[in-house]
Each structure stands twice: as structure tokens, then as C-alpha cells.
Enzyme design. Sequence first.
Site, short mmCIF file in Angstrom:
data_model
loop_
_atom_site.label_atom_id
_atom_site.label_comp_id
_atom_site.label_asym_id
_atom_site.label_seq_id
_atom_site.Cartn_x
_atom_site.Cartn_y
_atom_site.Cartn_z
N HIS A 308 0.86 -1.20 0.00
CA HIS A 308 0.00 0.00 0.00
C HIS A 308 0.89 1.24 0.00
O HIS A 308 1.97 1.24 0.59
CB HIS A 308 -0.90 0.00 1.25
CG HIS A 308 -2.09 0.90 1.11
ND1 HIS A 308 -2.02 2.24 1.37
CD2 HIS A 308 -3.35 0.65 0.70
CE1 HIS A 308 -3.20 2.78 1.14
NE2 HIS A 308 -4.03 1.84 0.74
N ASP A 365 -8.04 -5.20 -0.26
CA ASP A 365 -8.47 -6.06 -1.37
C ASP A 365 -8.08 -7.53 -1.17
O ASP A 365 -8.56 -8.39 -1.91
CB ASP A 365 -7.86 -5.54 -2.68
CG ASP A 365 -8.46 -4.19 -3.05
OD1 ASP A 365 -7.69 -3.25 -3.33
OD2 ASP A 365 -9.69 -4.07 -3.02
C1 SDX Z 1 -6.23 0.08 -2.98
O1 SDX Z 1 -4.29 4.54 -2.02
C2 SDX Z 1 -5.30 3.96 -1.41
O2 SDX Z 1 -5.75 4.33 -0.38
C3 SDX Z 1 -5.90 2.76 -2.17
C4 SDX Z 1 -6.95 1.96 -1.42
C5 SDX Z 1 -8.21 2.76 -1.21
O3 SDX Z 1 -8.96 2.42 -0.26
O4 SDX Z 1 -8.52 3.63 -2.06
O5 SDX Z 1 -6.43 1.53 -0.18
C6 SDX Z 1 -7.36 0.72 -2.22
O6 SDX Z 1 -6.03 0.41 -4.12
C7 SDX Z 1 -5.35 -0.90 -2.26
C8 SDX Z 1 -4.16 -1.40 -3.15
C9 SDX Z 1 -4.69 -2.48 -4.09
N1 SDX Z 1 -3.62 -2.86 -5.05
C10 SDX Z 1 -2.95 -4.03 -4.93
O7 SDX Z 1 -3.14 -4.85 -4.04
C11 SDX Z 1 -1.96 -4.29 -6.07
C12 SDX Z 1 -0.65 -4.82 -5.50
N2 SDX Z 1 0.02 -3.77 -4.75
C13 SDX Z 1 0.99 -2.97 -5.41
O8 SDX Z 1 0.96 -2.87 -6.77
C14 SDX Z 1 1.48 -1.75 -4.63
O9 SDX Z 1 1.72 -2.16 -3.35
C15 SDX Z 1 0.59 -0.52 -4.61
C16 SDX Z 1 0.19 -0.11 -5.99
C17 SDX Z 1 -0.62 -0.76 -3.79
C18 SDX Z 1 1.40 0.60 -3.98
O10 SDX Z 1 2.44 0.88 -4.84
P1 SDX Z 1 3.57 1.97 -4.46
O11 SDX Z 1 3.23 2.70 -3.22
O12 SDX Z 1 3.85 2.76 -5.69
O13 SDX Z 1 4.81 1.07 -4.08
P2 SDX Z 1 5.94 0.65 -5.07
O14 SDX Z 1 5.38 0.11 -6.32
O15 SDX Z 1 6.92 1.79 -5.17
O16 SDX Z 1 6.62 -0.57 -4.26
C19 SDX Z 1 7.71 -0.37 -3.35
C20 SDX Z 1 8.48 -1.69 -3.37
C21 SDX Z 1 8.92 -2.09 -4.79
O17 SDX Z 1 10.05 -2.93 -4.65
P3 SDX Z 1 11.54 -2.27 -4.89
O18 SDX Z 1 11.48 -1.49 -6.18
O19 SDX Z 1 11.76 -1.39 -3.66
O20 SDX Z 1 12.46 -3.45 -4.95
O21 SDX Z 1 7.62 -2.76 -2.91
C22 SDX Z 1 7.41 -3.68 -3.96
C23 SDX Z 1 7.78 -2.96 -5.26
O22 SDX Z 1 8.19 -3.89 -6.25
N3 SDX Z 1 5.97 -4.06 -3.94
C24 SDX Z 1 5.51 -5.28 -4.19
C25 SDX Z 1 4.13 -5.20 -4.00
N4 SDX Z 1 3.80 -3.95 -3.64
C26 SDX Z 1 4.94 -3.24 -3.61
N5 SDX Z 1 6.14 -6.42 -4.58
C27 SDX Z 1 5.34 -7.48 -4.76
N6 SDX Z 1 4.00 -7.51 -4.58
C28 SDX Z 1 3.37 -6.38 -4.20
N7 SDX Z 1 2.04 -6.39 -4.04
#
Ligand code: SDX
Length: 430
Positions: A308, A365
Site C-alpha cells: 500500500h 483487497d
Molecule cells: C487500494 O491509495 C489507497 O488508499 C488505495 C486503497 C483505497 O482504499 O482507495 O487503499 C485501495 O487500491 C489498495 C491497493 C490495491 N492494489 C494491490 O493490491 C496491487 C498490489 N500492490 C501494489 O501494486 C502496490 O503495493 C501498490 C500499488 C498498492 C502501492 O504501490 P507503491 O506505493 O507505488 O509502491 P511501489 O510500487 O513503489 O513498491 C515499493 C516496493 C517495490 O520494490 P523495490 O522497487 O523497492 O524493490 O515494494 C514492492 C515494489 O516492487 N511491492 C511489491 C508489492 N507492492 C509493492 N512487490 C510485490 N507484490 C506487491 N504487491
Amino acid sequence: MNEHKAQLDLGDEPVELDVLEPTLGLPGIDTRTLRSTAHHVTFDPGFGNTAAARSTITYVDGAKSILLYRGYRIEDLARDCTFLEVAYLLLYGRLPNEAELSAWTADITNHALLNEEMRSFFDAFPRRAHPMAVLSSATNAISTFYDVYRRPTRPSEIDAGARTLIAKLPTVAAWAYKKSIGEPYVYPDNQYSYVENFLRMMFATPLEEFRADPAVVKALNVLLILHADHEMNCSTSTVRGVGSSRANMFTSVAAGMGALWGPLHGGANQSVIEMLQTIHDDPSATIQSTVDRAKDPNDDFRLMGFGHRVYTNLDPRAKVIREFASDVFAAMNTTDPLLEIAQELEQAARADDYFIERNLYPNIDFYSGIIFRALGFPTRMFTVLFAIGRLPGWIAHWMEMNTDPETRIMRPRQIYVGEAERPLPRIEDR
Ligand code: SDX
């Protein structure tokens, strides 16, 4: 940095910037004068470090797993309130008393019917259309029946727009579903509560009397409350951004639905179930292989429902859902192998340094889809359910943005790294 000023040293004369103090959370460095005084812009893709507005609606403390709607804890609201009560709170900043709640509920109930001409609207879509495409299109279509919503300015018009959207979205959602399965539309019936009416329109058929299971009604009320708002998330920021051009509430909300549909945002609840189903059905997709894929920098697969932008601890909404999942399954006298897979997947991920180091926890989710399934909803309707829940939050932010004297049309700057000016070659010289 003293309490109300920050100093920026760019080598010349230091630049002083105001610091804006919050009620809760981090103070904000006011960079509105940065371009004119320091001749610089800030760079913050995804706005992870940028406050877009001062808001009074929702507060999230990602480290402490705190979520407040207008100062009330989400756990208390989910336990003691109905979804319409929370919708009123988000829109108007305070909980309704009994008379206000009764009037608000009656007002919503009496406006659940769609204009009969909307029936042909659904005919224009193929049965296989994703219901989010229908929902966002229908949201704009509804406004065409009412001139007042074209550019609502008076509070009474804005209140009427909010009521119309909240009242009619479940009917649109249910009719989109009925169209997709070739069953007749079920009309709203004023004798039922908001959630019961929606369940009837979704699942009743002319063949037999339908009565919603009280446990399902209670569970769906809780789920809609948990989804109702979440400060400046992607879809809400989209609603605020579109609304900042003075576009009307309906088209701003329709744009927010598009943002919500993405698998990184609200579409994740559908992707989580598809991920769990793959583990269940495909012998080559194990819990460990799924965790390994999510960690692989060369694989764009993400552990859906995990991570998140704000929470660096467990999403309090995921905690509420995980805790009442067993009650729902007991009440529905059912089980779901995907719940066990989800619990094992969470355990494996939370034991892995990759997820621990990045503070990646289950978000709303991760478990919501399993409960939606237990309540009888098809997977393709999950993001639609998220949208019905999030609607009061979107509208509350649109209303707040519209009355905020600090609101300006959303128009970020950029850092240009393209070609410097160059002469235009003749085609024979290219
Ligand atoms: C919602 O914003 C809100 O409030 C949203 C929400 C709401 O109520 O409106 O809470 C609802 O959208 C919840 C999120 C649902 N999405 C997912 O579950 C999809 C999977 N999650 C990710 O794609 C990610 O965690 C996000 C999109 C939710 C957040 O992305 P960020 O903040 O841009 O984080 P990032 O992509 O910069 O990740 C930081 C690190 C990275 O690794 P490094 O580059 O540091 O090596 O964490 C890793 C990412 O690769 N990472 C994950 C991951 N989430 C982050 N790696 C594997 N699986 C994941 N799910």
C-alpha cells in the site's frame, strides 16, 4: 526548520517557505511560491510526498493502522453504523440524529428508480461487457436526464446530485449484472433497506420470493462502510482533479470509476481472487512459487492485495474483514478453499524478508473478494461493489474541493528532458 517556516538553501539566497500544521499526521511545506521565489519545481511522481489539499474528511496513519472518517475509528463505524449513516457522515461532517437518518434514508430509497428510458442504455452493451465499463458510462448517462446536474452550484442542487447518485448506483450495478446473465431486471422496492434492495435487484428472479439473509445484509453493510473513503487515493484524486475544472459531480465520479477499475487500485479485489484460484487450480502455481514470482524483479507479477502507498502496517480494513470472515462463512454455512490459501499466502509472505523489509502487508483487497464471493457475488462485480462503497467518499471530496477557496484547476508542472529547440528538416533531408 522552526515551527512555521522552512528554509531551502539552493546556493543563492536561502528561500523561506511556510510550514502548514495539521490536526493529525505530518506538517506540510507550502511550495506554492517555490517557482516564483526559487525558480525550481518539486519532483514527486505519483505524489507520494505531496499533499494536494487540506482536507477534513478522512485521516490515515499508515504506520499505526489507523483510519478515521471525520474523526471516528473505522472499527467503531463498521460495528455500530449502517452504510447510509456513514455516507451522511462523510458528506456532511457529522453523524445524523434519528430524524435526520430517517429522512436521509427515505430520500435515498425514493430515488432508487432509474428513468425508464435507461433500459435501452443497457441494451447497447454486449452481455460480456465488464460491469465497470457499464457503471462509469451509466453514471454520465444518468446526469443527462437532469439538467440541474450539468453545473450544480447551489447547495440544494449538490445535495440532490449526491442523493441521486447514491440512490441509483446500486440499481445500475444490479441491472448491469442482470443484463450479463440474461435475466429480467428487478426494480427497487421501497419496503426494503438500501442493502436489502440491492441484494434483491441482484439475486431475485420472477420464479420465487427473495428474502436477503440478515447475515449477508449486515456483512455487506460492513464491507461498504470499509470501502467508503480513504483520503487522496488514486480514484478520489481523479474525482478531485476532474472536478477542479468545474466539471459536474457525475462526470467527475465517472472518471474516478475508471481509475478505480485498474488492478493496482480497486481492480485488485478481482485480481486477488484470480490469483488465489490459479494457486487452487494449477498444480505448478504453489504458495511459494507465487511468493517467489512476486519478489522477482524481472517478473511484473505483484502479490495482489498486498502492499500500500500509505500503510506500512496491516490495513485496518483488512483486519476487520479477516476477523469477520469466519462469522460470514458460519452464517452462510459455507466454506471456501481460497480463504485457506489466502491465509497461507499471507503467512508465507509475512515470513519473507522481501515483504518484511518493504513493510508489505495485506490491504483491503486481499480478503474482501473472498467475502464478496461468500455473499454470492460473481468476481467481475467485486470492483463494482468497491465503487458503490467508495461513492460517498468521492462525492464528499468533490464537495469539499468545490467549496475550498484554495482549490485551483489541477495542472502539475514537469521537468522537461526532451530535445532542445532545433531547425525543422525538409522531408528530403530526413
Ligand atoms: C487500494 O491509495 C489507497 O488508499 C488505495 C486503497 C483505497 O482504499 O482507495 O487503499 C485501495 O487500491 C489498495 C491497493 C490495491 N492494489 C494491490 O493490491 C496491487 C498490489 N500492490 C501494489 O501494486 C502496490 O503495493 C501498490 C500499488 C498498492 C502501492 O504501490 P507503491 O506505493 O507505488 O509502491 P511501489 O510500487 O513503489 O513498491 C515499493 C516496493 C517495490 O520494490 P523495490 O522497487 O523497492 O524493490 O515494494 C514492492 C515494489 O516492487 N511491492 C511489491 C508489492 N507492492 C509493492 N512487490 C510485490 N507484490 C506487491 N504487491
